[in-house]
Write an enzyme that holds these catalytic residues in place. Structure first.
Site, PDB file in Angstrom:
ATOM      1  N   ASN A   9      15.468  -5.052  -3.907  1.00 49.84           N
ATOM      2  CA  ASN A   9      15.309  -3.616  -3.654  1.00 49.84           C
ATOM      3  C   ASN A   9      16.569  -3.128  -2.955  1.00 49.84           C
ATOM      4  OD1 ASN A   9      14.530  -1.045  -3.061  1.00 49.84           O
ATOM      5  ND2 ASN A   9      13.022  -1.614  -1.494  1.00 49.84           N
ATOM      6  N   HIS A  97       6.179   1.637  -1.690  1.00 50.20           N
ATOM      7  CA  HIS A  97       6.951   0.985  -0.622  1.00 50.20           C
ATOM      8  C   HIS A  97       6.633   1.678   0.698  1.00 50.20           C
ATOM      9  CE1 HIS A  97      10.322  -0.413   1.777  1.00 50.20           C
ATOM     10  NE2 HIS A  97      10.450  -1.389   0.896  1.00 50.20           N
ATOM     11  N   GLU A  99       8.419   2.642   3.012  1.00 50.30           N
ATOM     12  CA  GLU A  99       9.314   3.764   3.339  1.00 50.30           C
ATOM     13  C   GLU A  99       8.854   5.032   2.631  1.00 50.30           C
ATOM     14  OE1 GLU A  99      12.935   1.716   2.289  1.00 50.30           O
ATOM     15  OE2 GLU A  99      12.589   0.356   3.971  1.00 50.30           O
ATOM     16  N   GLU A 169       4.111  -6.619   2.217  1.00 51.05           N
ATOM     17  CA  GLU A 169       5.268  -6.372   3.078  1.00 51.05           C
ATOM     18  C   GLU A 169       4.799  -5.856   4.434  1.00 51.05           C
ATOM     19  OE1 GLU A 169       9.013  -5.772   0.506  1.00 51.05           O
ATOM     20  OE2 GLU A 169       8.160  -3.827   0.923  1.00 51.05           O
ATOM     21  N   GLY A 175      13.315  -4.962   7.211  1.00 51.46           N
ATOM     22  CA  GLY A 175      14.602  -4.501   7.735  1.00 51.46           C
ATOM     23  C   GLY A 175      14.772  -4.737   9.224  1.00 51.46           C
TER      24      GLY A 175
END
Ligand code: PEP
Length: 253
Positions: A9, A97, A99, A169, A175
């Site tokens: 990604n 996702h 985000e 995730e 991150g």
């Protein structure tokens, strides 16, 4: 055997030229790929055509969109439809996702629509789920993820659900450099599989690839991917570094 998948990604990173060089470097490595061991590159929308061209003679390498719109076509300025993606040869899409859930307020209900519309165009949804840190600290992760699956996926019939790839995730590991331990990943992946088994039966549950995402790197991939219910990874930061991602591909079961 279930499909083992290394999915990159890129998020909103790299210039076109940097992306081309990265793809070329990774593609020319022998990743020992097969029908059951594949690589997916989720590149920024402006680079999709380039990426599809680069992988044209690679049957086990695929290109994914990082998002799709939930409507078929029409007056939705700035959005990209699944039919457009399919027409350029994109056959995977990351859906939900964290985000996008956080910054673009994507709800489980909207994501159900996105998964459905992907499947209508034979685009494989890589459906992301996972809890934030406070949920984990309160030990609510299993219920939280179950709800994401129920509200976005469990309305699908068995013949459709087998086409979905799951990416677990944990938000606290994305991150951040903090990785879930391989045991924590295995525990959640087994939980997710048990939810599929309860709803669709063991055969369906055992055929679904469940990827782990959250600070996967060359140094931890083998340990995480080695767990029985972990079928590869969705990789952000380390997918931008050729040597790291090549090692991650090689760490697939
Ligand atoms: C991701 O973006 O899906 C991800 C897991 O990122 P990172 O590997 O950088 O934690």
């Amino acid at each position: 055997m279930r499909k083992q998948i290394a999915a990159a990604n890129w998020k909103m990173n790299l210039s076109l030229q940097e992306g081309e060089t990265l793809l070329e470097t990774i593609i020319k490595q022998d990743g020992n790929l097969s029908d059951n061991r594949k690589v997916v590159f989720a590149v920024p929308a402006p680079y999709l055509v380039m990426a599809v061209g680069k992988i044209a003679s690679e049957p086990h390498i695929h290109v994914a969109a990082q998002n799709v719109y939930s409507k078929k076509s029409g007056a939705y300025t700035g959005e990209t439809s699944v039919a457009m993606l399919a027409s350029i040869g994109v056959d995977h899409a990351i859906i939900g996702h964290s985000e996008r859930r956080e910054y673009f307020n994507e709800s489980n209900q909207l994501l159900a629509e996105k998964v459905k519309i992907c499947l209508e165009e034979n685009i494989t949804p890589i459906f992301c789920c996972g809890e934030a840190l406070p949920v984990r600290e309160a030990n609510g992760q299993n219920d939280f993820v179950t709800r994401q699956l129920e509200e976005s996926l469990f309305n699908l019939p068995a013949e459709q659900i087998v086409k979905v790839v799951i990416a677990y995730e944990p938000i606290w590991a994305i991150g951040t450099g903090k990785t879930a331990s391989s045991d924590q990943a295995q525990e959640m992946h087994a939980h997710i599989r048990s939810q599929f088994a309860a709803k669709y039966g063991d055969e369906v549950a055992n055929s679904i690839s469940i990827l782990y995402g959250g600070s996967v790197k060359a140094s931890n991939a083998k340990d995480i991917f080695g767990k029985p219910d972990v079928d590869g990874g969705l990789v952000g930061g380390s997918s931008l570094i050729a040597d790291e991602f090549i090692a991650i591909i090689k760490a697939l079961k």
